[in-house]
Structure formats: C-alpha cells, structure tokens
Scaffold this active site. Structure first.
Site, PDB file in Angstrom:
ATOM      1  N   GLU A  74       1.977   3.629   9.599  1.00  0.00           N
ATOM      2  CA  GLU A  74       1.979   4.283  10.904  1.00  0.00           C
ATOM      3  C   GLU A  74       2.109   3.263  12.034  1.00  0.00           C
ATOM      4  O   GLU A  74       2.852   3.479  13.004  1.00  0.00           O
ATOM      5  CB  GLU A  74       0.683   5.096  11.088  1.00  0.00           C
ATOM      6  N   CYS A  97      -5.627   6.625   7.844  1.00  0.00           N
ATOM      7  CA  CYS A  97      -7.000   6.148   7.676  1.00  0.00           C
ATOM      8  C   CYS A  97      -7.751   6.262   8.999  1.00  0.00           C
ATOM      9  O   CYS A  97      -7.164   6.242  10.089  1.00  0.00           O
ATOM     10  CB  CYS A  97      -7.015   4.714   7.164  1.00  0.00           C
ATOM     11  N   ARG A 206       5.836  -4.292 -14.753  1.00  0.00           N
ATOM     12  CA  ARG A 206       4.807  -5.313 -14.528  1.00  0.00           C
ATOM     13  C   ARG A 206       4.559  -5.528 -13.041  1.00  0.00           C
ATOM     14  O   ARG A 206       3.422  -5.608 -12.580  1.00  0.00           O
ATOM     15  CB  ARG A 206       5.226  -6.644 -15.160  1.00  0.00           C
TER      16      ARG A 206
END
Length: 382
Positions: A74, A97, A206
C-alpha cells in the site's frame, strides 16, 4: 492453484463473486494479485501482497511488498500516486495492517492519503490484524469491501495463513520418480532422474520457501547443497537437517554454502555438537521418540522462527514419516519417462496395508509438462 484453507469470514459484507462486483473491480484486483506474485521470493516471513490505486477509472499507483522490513504494498502504491491517491479506490490482496511491526501501520498511510474506498481480497489471518484494519478504515469513513478473488489471494500465501491459523508451517514435499514409481536404484544412485528443466523448476520451489528440509540419510547419500541457484533469488532459505544421532560430518557440502543451517537432533552432548557448530550450524535438541525426532515439535520450532513454507527434499523414510504424522500439506512429484525396475527404491516408507480401505487417497491439483518430465501436484483428499 486453489487454497486448501476455508475462507475466513470477511468482517464486512462482501459482494458474492459474480453477483455485484464490476468487471473493473475484477481487473484491478487481478492486477494487484499479479503484482503480489513479484514478491514470491523476497517477502518472507511476511505475506506476498499487491496493491493498485484507481481514481476516475485510471490507475494512479501500483505497488507490492518486496522485502520484509521494507514498505508494504500500500505504501509503495501511495508513493507512486502522490496527491492523486486522494479520493481513489485501493485494491489490495490482503487486509491492510493496523499495528506497528517492522514498519508503521498501512491503515494510517491510507487514511492520511485520503483513500475513499478499499477493496480487500481477504482479511488478514494475523491475530494482530484479523479485521481490525478494515474496521479502522470503515470507522474513518472509507467504504470497505472484502472477498474479491479471495481464493486466488489465499493461494499466494499458504504458509503465512497456516502459521497464523494453525501454528505450523505449510509443508511441501518434493519427490522425483520414474514411470514405475521408483526414486533411486537399490544402490541409492539417483543422479539424474529428471531433466534440467525439472531441476530448474525445483529451484523456484526452493526460492519461495522459508526453509529447505531434509534428513541425515539424504545428506550422507547425496551430499546435496540444498541452496538456491537462481539469479533473481536474493536470499537463501534456512537449510534444515533432521539428524537424530548427529551422523552427518562437518565436511557436508551444505554446511559450507551461503546461508544458515539448522540441525535438529536428540544428541545433547556439547562435545558431539562442537564440530558441526564449528562448521557454522545451529543445533536444536529435541527429545527422541520411537520413530526418531518428534516432527510436530520440529514444525513448532520452525513456526517460532517465523518459517511459513517448508520445502522438503528427502528420501522415503522422512517422506513417509511426514505423511503419517499428518504434516504433508502438498506433494510435488516430478515423473521422468524412465523405468528403474522392481529392485529400485520407492517413494514412501510406509507400513504394509492389510486391506484397501487403509490406503492413502490423494487429489491431483495440477499436472503439467516440465521439459521431458511431468510435474504432479497433489494434496490429501479431504
């Protein structure tokens, strides 16, 4: 690839897919998902997230989370948009968040920029967020919607979601086999079963992982490096070796390559550990159980170390143990057009079945050609 995790309910009413979302909503969220995938190799232990800012039908900002500790998707999109972010709609693949971690809250940045509407693909399973970010935005007057392309968004972060909701990493077991289901000759020789294209594909598996897991038997037989050799990969995943009796030598190749090595063992004797520690390995001691090491305790410790996705490259003993312990979330098999005969080694070491009802059933999620070989992605049938 679809996620196995049931969708967590978004805390706000969302439009049912195909019933209310506009074509432009789909297009912008699909672009945000594409941006998020650019962080596939770099965001660990954070989730992969993308963001698109749109005002008056025009994309004014784009961003994705690139590395842990750096600005989130963001913030990167807002920086690109500048003043044009005011009054815009933000399409973000994960709820913003709302807490201070390695970086400040994204909710603050979105409100300061004057975002008018936010569409999130899914709520954040992190208990520190879990709907709180969306609530903060809504209470500040932002129009909040959630649930657009949620299945695709969840598939981006299976490890992060599982660590947050179940307290353990997502375990992907990689095996290679011949057409007759064999992984190596009776002598143990297996190089090379698959072609170069398949081996390069494994490098990408991986690179997206938090840790690469193997057993001491594989280290002793093959002396693998277990490192990532892709120019676009900027980090080396943690290399994890299960070695109940500390059998591997300090000269093992994997101990002398860039990156960190963690050895799980039941041997607490400092003198026995000293040569491996001198070679740079970290050693964690776990109680011995009948089968060797407690694999659930291994996964709990890896989760404590913020490992999201575990990529296991191992022999039939560890592969069978992970399956029996219910810790194999995904199985990736590279099938080579070869025949090795009935004396060659099999895929899993499992107890003999007395009847067919005891069999393990798998669901094929994806099949595709990789060079001369075939890649099968499977999950346990629900």
């Amino acid at each position: 690839m679809a996620s196995d995790f049931p969708p967590s309910p978004c805390p706000f009413p969302s439009r049912a897919e195909g019933n209310g979302w506009l074509a432009d909503d789909y297009r912008h969220m699909a672009r945000a998902l594409t941006l998020a995938r650019r962080g596939l190799f770099g965001t660990d232990p954070n989730p992969r997230v993308g963001c698109v800012l749109v005002r008056d039908g025009e994309t004014v900002g784009e961003g994705w989370h690139e590395h842990a500790g750096e600005p989130h998707a963001e913030v990167n999109a807002l920086e690109m948009a500048g003043e044009r972010a005011r009054g815009a709609t933000a399409y973000v693949t994960l709820e913003p968040c709302c807490h201070y971690g390695r970086t400040p809250p994204c909710t603050d940045a979105l409100l300061d920029a004057g975002i008018a509407r936010l569409v999130a693909a899914m709520s954040d399973p992190n208990p520190q967020v879990a709907g709180k970010g969306l609530a903060i935005l809504r209470d500040a007057g932002v129009a909040v919607e959630c649930g657009l392309l949620e299945t695709e968004a969840r598939a981006l972060n299976p490890g992060f979601i599982q660590r947050m909701t179940r307290g353990r990493p997502f375990v992907r077991v990689k095996l290679a086999m011949s057409l007759d289901g064999r992984t190596a000759l009776a002598s143990g020789e297996s190089r090379w079963l698959t072609g170069e294209a398949a081996r390069q594909d494994v490098q990408r598996l991986r690179a997206r992982s938090s840790a690469i897991l193997t057993g001491s038997g594989t280290v002793l037989a093959d002396d693998p490096g277990l490192d990532v050799r892709l120019p676009e990969a900027e980090r080396q995943p943690l290399r994890v070796i299960l070695d109940t009796a500390l059998r591997i030598p300090p000269t093992a190749k994997t101990l002398h390559l860039p990156g960190s090595v963690l050895i799980f063992t039941a041997v607490a004797d400092p003198a026995a550990q000293k040569p491996l520690r001198a070679a740079g390995a970290d050693i964690a001691v776990l109680p011995r159980v009948a089968s060797g090491l407690d694999l659930s305790a291994v996964m709990a410790e890896l989760a404590r170390r913020e490992c999201n996705e575990i990529h296991a490259e191992c022999g039939p003993t560890l592969a069978g143990a992970l399956l029996q312990a219910g810790l194999m979330d995904e199985l990736v098999i590279y099938m080579a057009p070869l025949l090795l005969g009935d004396k060659a080694r099999g895929l899993f070491q499992l107890p003999e079945l007395a009847q067919m009802s005891e069999r393990t059933e798998l669901e094929v999620v994806e099949t595709r050609a990789v060079g001369r070989d075939w890649r099968l992605t499977l999950r346990l049938s629900q």
